[in-house]
Enzyme design. Structure first.
Site, mmCIF file in Angstrom:
data_model
loop_
_atom_site.group_PDB
_atom_site.id
_atom_site.type_symbol
_atom_site.label_atom_id
_atom_site.label_comp_id
_atom_site.label_asym_id
_atom_site.label_seq_id
_atom_site.Cartn_x
_atom_site.Cartn_y
_atom_site.Cartn_z
ATOM 1 N N LEU A 456 0.965 -1.191 -0.070
ATOM 2 C CA LEU A 456 -0.041 -0.044 -0.058
ATOM 3 C C LEU A 456 0.727 1.220 0.053
ATOM 4 O O LEU A 456 0.213 2.503 -0.011
ATOM 5 C CB LEU A 456 -0.988 0.002 1.305
ATOM 6 C CG LEU A 456 -2.009 -1.038 1.167
ATOM 7 C CD1 LEU A 456 -2.845 -0.910 2.457
ATOM 8 C CD2 LEU A 456 -3.001 -0.801 0.101
ATOM 9 N N ALA A 635 -2.449 5.803 -1.377
ATOM 10 C CA ALA A 635 -2.716 6.137 -2.673
ATOM 11 C C ALA A 635 -2.206 5.198 -4.036
ATOM 12 O O ALA A 635 -2.488 5.297 -5.056
ATOM 13 C CB ALA A 635 -2.501 7.610 -3.002
ATOM 14 N N HIS A 636 -1.661 4.183 -3.442
ATOM 15 C CA HIS A 636 -1.026 3.241 -4.154
ATOM 16 C C HIS A 636 -0.934 2.006 -3.661
ATOM 17 O O HIS A 636 -0.583 1.496 -2.685
ATOM 18 C CB HIS A 636 0.736 3.395 -4.422
ATOM 19 C CG HIS A 636 1.002 4.796 -4.758
ATOM 20 N ND1 HIS A 636 2.254 5.466 -4.587
ATOM 21 C CD2 HIS A 636 0.422 5.928 -5.307
ATOM 22 C CE1 HIS A 636 2.383 6.620 -4.801
ATOM 23 N NE2 HIS A 636 1.341 6.880 -5.525
ATOM 24 N N GLN A 637 -2.009 1.218 -4.342
ATOM 25 C CA GLN A 637 -2.265 -0.294 -4.143
ATOM 26 C C GLN A 637 -1.522 -1.238 -5.045
ATOM 27 O O GLN A 637 -1.758 -1.075 -6.295
ATOM 28 C CB GLN A 637 -3.575 -0.565 -3.831
ATOM 29 C CG GLN A 637 -4.234 0.353 -2.813
ATOM 30 C CD GLN A 637 -4.803 1.735 -3.480
ATOM 31 O OE1 GLN A 637 -5.134 1.612 -4.555
ATOM 32 N NE2 GLN A 637 -4.692 2.657 -2.561
#
Length: 706
Positions: A456, A635-637
């Site tokens: 994440l 904001a990054h998965q």
């Protein structure tokens, strides 16, 4: 604005209360619509207890006792001062964590509603006092008048359809459509169906359609163009983000931001275009034995992607927060780099996270998907995939027991009661790392890697206050390019080639998001913090997480950092505080629940500063038994259906094809073997480009690739 007008605005702001109509109704509506079932039940129970005298006593203790009849008061009968003391107590409870969690939920939702709600004129009663405005420059207005819809000839927006029009609309796009009246299903045939239109799906649609294949793209979100964007935080989050931007992990420690619109994350991200670091490619190739990532094929794909989406390394003007980061780093002798963006060098849009109103950011909806539509692809919006369709795979020699026939979907517009079934030669799941695994699991796939290995890029923030009166840094927090500079925190401060422990960038933080993350110590203190909003610069610390989480079904995400991640986060946070102080902040702090902060002036000694910096560290989330806590954000998965050399190592093979079902491919961030450590858009699109070309080969051969 003159002093009297400003004074009246501030006075009105201090009289503003979240208990006033319509805020409680909006909070109740959001709870019912967005929150986990357990959270709704918990809050209902807590509120019911506070409605009764005995319940209030059980939660509030002697704070609700008086000398007059009835001696024990319910919560609403207490004075404002008493209620505030109770909330302060509940937010610090060590052992009754469910009560604390309920109060945190209510605090977050109330504040988001108060600072994001707008009237019919697009105005909010708090904005003037806190110095916030949604700008509309002549350049923006010029774009707003442009009625061009680049995907118009290929998009079917189901929000405008009903049962009697949908079949004809599909047929008008040249699709092969039949109606199963017995089961109320519209059946469509094509070569490739792609679930999702973001960084993975958009690229796949372009590559496959360009190769001459009939492509259908399914997107549950809606289609927006620059004239549709309002730059209003509340409506934009509600319309373009998963769960309205309020998706949280099961324990509420992590708030997860993911795009849910045509273009996916590329439509609402912050424009950063950083290539996959060499050391990451080396790790994926050698440790995970995935040769793709050190191949010429992948390196060439990165160049193709950067050219296609207009990546630009120039920046002619930086906004306030990036000025802070750059100045602080320069004063400390630290390296700070410009961040390449998929926009022009003079792009100065501070609201790209709500959709780029200037129309300059090159998301998939204005690049790859436009190419796809020009080559005959059809995009169906407001269409949610429910399950993949399988049959037994009877092909001799195949290791895959199932064969994917397509996907069954539902239309989110209630006026359309028919379901859609799309039959395709290949089915591509590109819903992202938090949506692809639930779809695969609900379809009956069993590979143990599906939903696991979720990374994440956890984020914590630090802040510094820079009054305009004593700072040469110009602008406001919501103006200018969101990310234009980055500092890499190295393991050794003297070695630029040492391992990167964290990266420090700047965020988009509208007033409602600022309010929800801001520590609440008292009503008065909170409003004083909000008055400083325009000149409170934030730095985000992002780590390449070694730990991983899991997504088991839609909206159900579990995640926890390990000791290495916490150490790297601590290192990054402390470096961020040093940068803020070096840039000239008069006050610095974190978002820890106790309001951790330090005033910086000529009387503040170096020893005091170092003591404060040493105290800055990540602390557990809202369910921790400790006294203090942070909200993490993501904001990054990535990685939740990773590639693997065999079915023990990954959910799909190196071609992106499911180990269990022939003809089912994954083409999104869930493919990545681990966290990237930098903004992942270029990595996702480059991987998708390679996978898409392999799908073209698959279709050309009519057999499995592996």
């Amino acid at each position: 604005m003159d002093d009297d007008e400003s004074s009246n605005d501030i006075k009105s702001f201090f009289n503003l209360s979240a208990s006033q109509y319509p805020f409680p109704h909006e909070v109740a509506e959001v709870l019912g619509k967005r929150a986990l079932t357990e959270a709704v039940i918990l809050i209902r129970v807590i509120l019911w207890l506070l409605w009764t005298r005995l319940g209030t006593f059980s939660i509030c203790g002697f704070l609700c006792v008086s000398k007059k009849w009835p001696f024990i008061n319910n919560f609403s009968s207490l004075s404002l001062d008493q209620r505030e003391k109770i909330v302060q107590r509940c937010l610090k409870l060590r052992f009754l964590t469910p009560i604390r969690l309920a109060f945190v939920y209510i605090k977050v939702l109330c504040l988001f509603s108060v600072f994001s709600r707008v009237d019919e004129n697009g105005d909010n009663p708090a904005w003037k006092a806190i110095g916030y405005e949604v700008s509309s420059s002549d350049e923006e207005m010029s774009n707003l008048c442009d009625k061009n819809r680049p995907l118009g000839k290929g998009v079917i927006e189901t929000m405008h359809e009903h049962d009697t029009t949908l079949q004809q609309s599909l047929s008008n796009k040249g699709l092969n459509v039949t109606f199963d009246s017995k089961n109320n299903i519209l059946k469509i045939k094509c070569d490739a169906v792609i679930v999702g239109s973001g960084c993975g799906g958009g690229v796949a649609a372009s590559v496959l359609s360009k190769a001459g294949h009939r492509v259908i793209v399914l997107e549950k979100g809606n289609y927006f163009v620059p004239k549709d964007y309002s730059s209003l935080e509340g409506p934009s989050m509600d319309q373009q983000y998963e769960c309205g931007g309020m998706l949280a992990s099961a324990d509420s420690r992590m708030i997860i931001l993911a795009g849910s619109t045509v273009g996916g994350g590329s439509a609402v991200n912050w424009s950063a275009c950083i290539k996959t670091p060499r050391e990451v490619l080396k790790e994926w190739s050698r440790e995970h034995k995935l040769s793709l990532f050190e191949s010429f094929e992948y390196l060439s794909a990165m160049e193709t992607v950067c050219e296609r989406i207009g990546v630009n390394e120039n920046c002619t003007r930086e906004g306030f927060q990036n000025q802070v980061l750059r100045k602080g780093c320069q004063n400390l002798g630290l390296k700070v780099d410009y961040v390449p963006r998929n926009s022009s060098g003079n792009h100065y849009c501070g609201s790209c996270g709500y959709g780029c109103r200037k129309g300059e950011k090159q998301g998939t909806q204005v690049t790859w998907l436009v190419e796809a539509v020009e080559n005959g692809a059809v995009i169906i919006t407001g269409c949610k995939a429910e399950r993949f369709l399988f049959e037994s795979n009877n092909r001799n020699g195949s290791i895959r027991k199932k064969k994917c026939l397509g996907v069954s979907t539902k239309i989110l517009n209630s006026r359309v009661t028919m379901k859609l079934e799309i039959e395709a030669k290949v089915t591509v799941s590109a819903g992202g790392a938090i949506m692809t695994p639930p779809l695969m699991i609900s379809s009956g796939l069993k590979n143990r890697n599906i939903g696991r290995n979720l990374h994440l890029h956890p984020v914590l923030m630090t802040w510094g206050y820079f009054p305009e009166s004593n700072s040469n840094l110009k602008g406001k927090v919501y103006e200018g390019g969101i990310i234009t500079s980055v500092h890499k925190v190295q393991s050794s401060s003297n070695d630029s080639n040492s391992d990167t422990r964290a990266i420090i960038e700047t965020p988009l933080l509208g007033p409602a998001s600022f309010a929800t993350l801001c520590p609440w110590e008292s009503g008065h203190d909170f409003k004083q913090r909000m008055l400083k909003y325009p000149r409170t610069s934030h730095l985000i610390t992002i780590i390449r997480d070694k730990a991983s989480g899991q997504v088991t079904r839609e909206g159900r995400i579990s995640y926890k950092l390990n000791s290495t991640d916490k150490a790297n986060m601590r290192n990054g946070l402390q470096q961020a505080v040093r940068i803020l102080i070096a840039a000239g902040a008069v006050e610095v702090g974190t978002h820890r629940s106790d309001g951790q902060r330090l005033k910086c002036n000529e009387n503040t000694s170096g020893k005091e500063i170092e003591k404060f910096i040493d105290s800055v560290c990540p602390v557990e989330g809202a369910l921790s038994p400790g006294e203090n806590w942070n909200f993490y954000t993501s904001a990054h998965q990535m990685g939740s259906c990773r590639m693997g050399v065999n079915e023990r190592e990954g959910g799909v093979d190196e071609n992106g094809e499911s180990w269990e079902a022939e003809g089912l491919f994954v083409c999104d961030a869930s493919l990545l073997p681990s966290a990237v450590g930098v903004n992942p858009m270029i990595t996702i699109q480059s991987t998708a480009y390679c996978i898409s070309n392999r799908i073209v080969d698959y279709l050309g051969k009519g057999t499995q690739l592996s």
